[in-house]
Design an enzyme around this catalytic site. Structure first.
Site, PDB file in Angstrom:
ATOM      1  N   HIS A  79      11.075  11.312   9.146  1.00  0.00           N
ATOM      2  CA  HIS A  79      12.236  12.141   8.757  1.00  0.00           C
ATOM      3  C   HIS A  79      12.466  12.142   7.239  1.00  0.00           C
ATOM      4  O   HIS A  79      13.195  12.977   6.730  1.00  0.00           O
ATOM      5  CB  HIS A  79      13.504  11.707   9.524  1.00  0.00           C
ATOM      6  CG  HIS A  79      14.256  10.556   8.929  1.00  0.00           C
ATOM      7  ND1 HIS A  79      15.621  10.379   9.137  1.00  0.00           N
ATOM      8  CD2 HIS A  79      13.869   9.520   8.147  1.00  0.00           C
ATOM      9  CE1 HIS A  79      16.014   9.285   8.497  1.00  0.00           C
ATOM     10  NE2 HIS A  79      14.982   8.740   7.908  1.00  0.00           N
ATOM     11  N   GLY A  81       0.810  -1.216   0.000  1.00  0.00           N
ATOM     12  CA  GLY A  81       0.000   0.000   0.000  1.00  0.00           C
ATOM     13  C   GLY A  81       0.835   1.254   0.000  1.00  0.00           C
ATOM     14  O   GLY A  81       2.054   1.212  -0.203  1.00  0.00           O
ATOM     15  N   ASP A  82       0.148   2.363   0.264  1.00  0.00           N
ATOM     16  CA  ASP A  82       0.778   3.680   0.191  1.00  0.00           C
ATOM     17  C   ASP A  82       0.337   4.455   1.430  1.00  0.00           C
ATOM     18  O   ASP A  82      -0.846   4.746   1.586  1.00  0.00           O
ATOM     19  CB  ASP A  82       0.296   4.369  -1.094  1.00  0.00           C
ATOM     20  CG  ASP A  82       0.853   5.774  -1.245  1.00  0.00           C
ATOM     21  OD1 ASP A  82       1.516   6.261  -0.311  1.00  0.00           O
ATOM     22  OD2 ASP A  82       0.612   6.386  -2.306  1.00  0.00           O
ATOM     23  N   PHE A  83       1.297   4.763   2.313  1.00  0.00           N
ATOM     24  CA  PHE A  83       0.877   5.423   3.560  1.00  0.00           C
ATOM     25  C   PHE A  83       0.366   6.846   3.344  1.00  0.00           C
ATOM     26  O   PHE A  83      -0.162   7.454   4.246  1.00  0.00           O
ATOM     27  CB  PHE A  83       1.949   5.342   4.654  1.00  0.00           C
ATOM     28  CG  PHE A  83       3.370   5.718   4.282  1.00  0.00           C
ATOM     29  CD1 PHE A  83       3.666   6.873   3.584  1.00  0.00           C
ATOM     30  CD2 PHE A  83       4.417   4.905   4.726  1.00  0.00           C
ATOM     31  CE1 PHE A  83       4.987   7.218   3.291  1.00  0.00           C
ATOM     32  CE2 PHE A  83       5.746   5.237   4.427  1.00  0.00           C
ATOM     33  CZ  PHE A  83       6.026   6.397   3.703  1.00  0.00           C
TER      34      PHE A  83
HETATM   35  C1  LIG Z   1      13.961   4.958   5.571  1.00  0.00           C
HETATM   36  S1  LIG Z   1      13.137   3.476   5.223  1.00  0.00           S
HETATM   37  C2  LIG Z   1      12.733   2.917   6.847  1.00  0.00           C
HETATM   38  C3  LIG Z   1      12.459   1.444   6.903  1.00  0.00           C
HETATM   39  C4  LIG Z   1      12.176   0.872   8.302  1.00  0.00           C
HETATM   40  N1  LIG Z   1      11.076   1.545   8.975  1.00  0.00           N
HETATM   41  C5  LIG Z   1      13.426   0.922   9.139  1.00  0.00           C
HETATM   42  O1  LIG Z   1      13.650   1.921   9.819  1.00  0.00           O
HETATM   43  O2  LIG Z   1      14.209  -0.023   9.067  1.00  0.00           O
HETATM   44  C6  LIG Z   1      11.591   4.044   4.619  1.00  0.00           C
HETATM   45  C7  LIG Z   1      10.644   2.924   4.207  1.00  0.00           C
HETATM   46  O3  LIG Z   1       9.397   3.489   3.797  1.00  0.00           O
HETATM   47  C8  LIG Z   1       8.908   2.758   2.685  1.00  0.00           C
HETATM   48  N2  LIG Z   1       8.008   3.629   1.932  1.00  0.00           N
HETATM   49  C9  LIG Z   1       8.358   4.721   1.209  1.00  0.00           C
HETATM   50  N3  LIG Z   1       7.273   5.295   0.671  1.00  0.00           N
HETATM   51  C10 LIG Z   1       6.210   4.553   1.077  1.00  0.00           C
HETATM   52  C11 LIG Z   1       4.800   4.668   0.845  1.00  0.00           C
HETATM   53  N4  LIG Z   1       4.301   5.673   0.119  1.00  0.00           N
HETATM   54  N5  LIG Z   1       3.982   3.751   1.433  1.00  0.00           N
HETATM   55  C12 LIG Z   1       4.507   2.741   2.179  1.00  0.00           C
HETATM   56  N6  LIG Z   1       5.834   2.591   2.429  1.00  0.00           N
HETATM   57  C13 LIG Z   1       6.667   3.485   1.885  1.00  0.00           C
HETATM   58  C14 LIG Z   1      10.165   2.418   1.912  1.00  0.00           C
HETATM   59  O4  LIG Z   1       9.964   1.347   1.022  1.00  0.00           O
HETATM   60  C15 LIG Z   1      11.157   2.116   3.032  1.00  0.00           C
HETATM   61  O5  LIG Z   1      11.173   0.754   3.382  1.00  0.00           O
END
Ligand SMILES: C[S@@+](CC[C@H](N)C(=O)[O-])C[C@H]1O[C@@H](n2cnc3c(N)ncnc32)[C@H](O)[C@@H]1O
Length: 375
Positions: A277, A258-260
């Protein structure tokens, strides 16, 4: 040899350590402060990118893995990885000079203790981190830092033609290295968070943008009655599912594609590590508002971030903040800024718990206006 060259040689050779156990010679990363320590330190900083790329190349080409079984000749490594023998030798010689590999008396190369962590599959492996940090996704936008500072915005569209996560979905091998790097960095903090976070009364936790689920796995393993879910981008979902299955948690943890920015699954606890962040204030408020809406009565939103100090104290977070400036629309924030963001999403900051690993656990709950009786 002039005096400066002589003292440089002495300084470098002083760094060579003989390891009595393995009779290997390896070098501690030397300082280049020959006659002027400031110039020496600055030289290291200026050419730091040489070393980043040495580390990344040892990891990416699998050279550290080839050296896992003991000393190997450069030519043999070159053949096994399909690389030029002379260039492979030169890479290994330079790697020795910065303490990543060692040499035997017959000129073969072996891993020094520092280089061991560039192997795949070893505890705390930093291989994925070395690859992801030196690959185009991060490397090219960082090369445009001056533009980012001039324009005040991230450089991924100019450097990569897309936002970072779209770029990763278009370049799956690099994206997978990034997910792996996140997983290792989360492993350092996951157990501590699982210990600190009070989940009593909660039935379901959602790890929003949870990558391969390192954090939620630690929470589920510590709290056997909890059910979990990971919300992730479609390209990350298969890796998350595989990692959850490997930990034996598939029956307790769903992986939702999905898409947050659109919605998040309902939960008693939404946990977001290193998510907010990544995004600017408007985007962050949108994500947090989606969490607030999907929160069960008495639920909590838990951010795992490194709050940047209000004063000018040196902080790792200020370097990560520049990473955010170069590669994403996000920024590191102070506690006050997190409180404001949460407030704009109808959430109230309840408590902040610092952890030994440097992360802050920022816990929030629905502000009065969103409490179930008034929703
Ligand atoms: C900086 S990483 C952090 C991952 C994890 N929470 C950690 O700290 O190990 C950001 C994560 O957000 C996910 N992400 C980015 N955009 C997203 C979206 N629109 N919807 C869901 N997940 C998303 C990315 O795929 C990535 O795994």
């Amino acid at each position: 040899m002039n005096q400066q060259a002589k003292s440089l040689t002495e300084r470098w050779s002083m760094q060579i350590r003989d390891d009595p156990l393995t009779s290997l010679k390896y070098d501690a990363p030397p300082a280049w402060g020959v006659t002027d320590p400031d110039a020496g330190q600055l030289a290291w900083m200026i050419r730091g990118y040489w070393i980043s790329q040495i580390v990344g190349t040892l990891a990416r080409l699998g050279i550290a893995d080839r050296l896992a079984g003991g000393p190997v000749a450069a030519a043999e490594i070159a053949t096994s990885i399909g690389c030029d023998p002379d260039a492979t030798y030169r890479l290994l010689r330079a790697s020795r000079a910065v303490g990543l590999v060692a040499t035997t008396s017959d000129g073969r190369f072996a891993l020094a203790p520092l280089g061991e962590k560039l192997r795949s599959g070893v505890p705390g492996s930093m291989r994925d981190s070395a690859i992801a940090s030196t690959a185009p996704g991060h490397w090219l936008p960082w090369g445009r830092l001056s533009h980012a500072v001039r324009d005040g915005r991230c450089q991924t569209r100019e450097a990569l033609g897309a936002g970072l996560f779209q770029y990763y979905s278009d370049h799956p091998a690099e994206g997978q290295a990034f997910t792996g790097a996140m997983s290792i960095s989360s492993a350092k903090v996951a157990d501590e968070i699982a210990m600190i976070l009070d989940t009593s009364g909660a039935e379901r936790v959602v790890d929003v943008g949870g990558a391969s689920g390192t954090l939620i796995s630690a929470l589920l393993l510590r709290n056997p009655s909890l059910e979990g879910a990971i919300l992730e981008r479609p390209d990350v979902v298969p890796h998350a599912r595989a990692a959850i299955a490997e930990r034996g948690l598939s029956s307790r943890c769903r992986v939702v594609s999905g898409d947050f920015f659109e919605s998040v699954p309902e939960a008693d606890i939404h946990i977001l590590k290193y998510i907010i962040h990544d995004w600017d204030d408007e985007q962050s408020v949108l994500i947090l508002s989606n969490c607030a809406r999907a929160l069960q009565p008495n639920g909590r939103v838990v951010l795992v971030e490194v709050a940047i100090p209000e004063d000018h104290r040196p902080s790792w977070a200020s370097l990560m903040d520049l990473n955010m400036l170069a590669v994403l629309p996000g920024r590191e924030r102070t506690v006050r800024e997190y409180r404001d963001l949460l407030g704009r999403a109808s959430l109230r900051l309840d408590r902040i718990t610092p952890t030994a690993s440097g992360f802050d656990l920022i816990e929030a709950s629905a502000a009065e206006s969103l409490k179930p009786e008034t929703r």
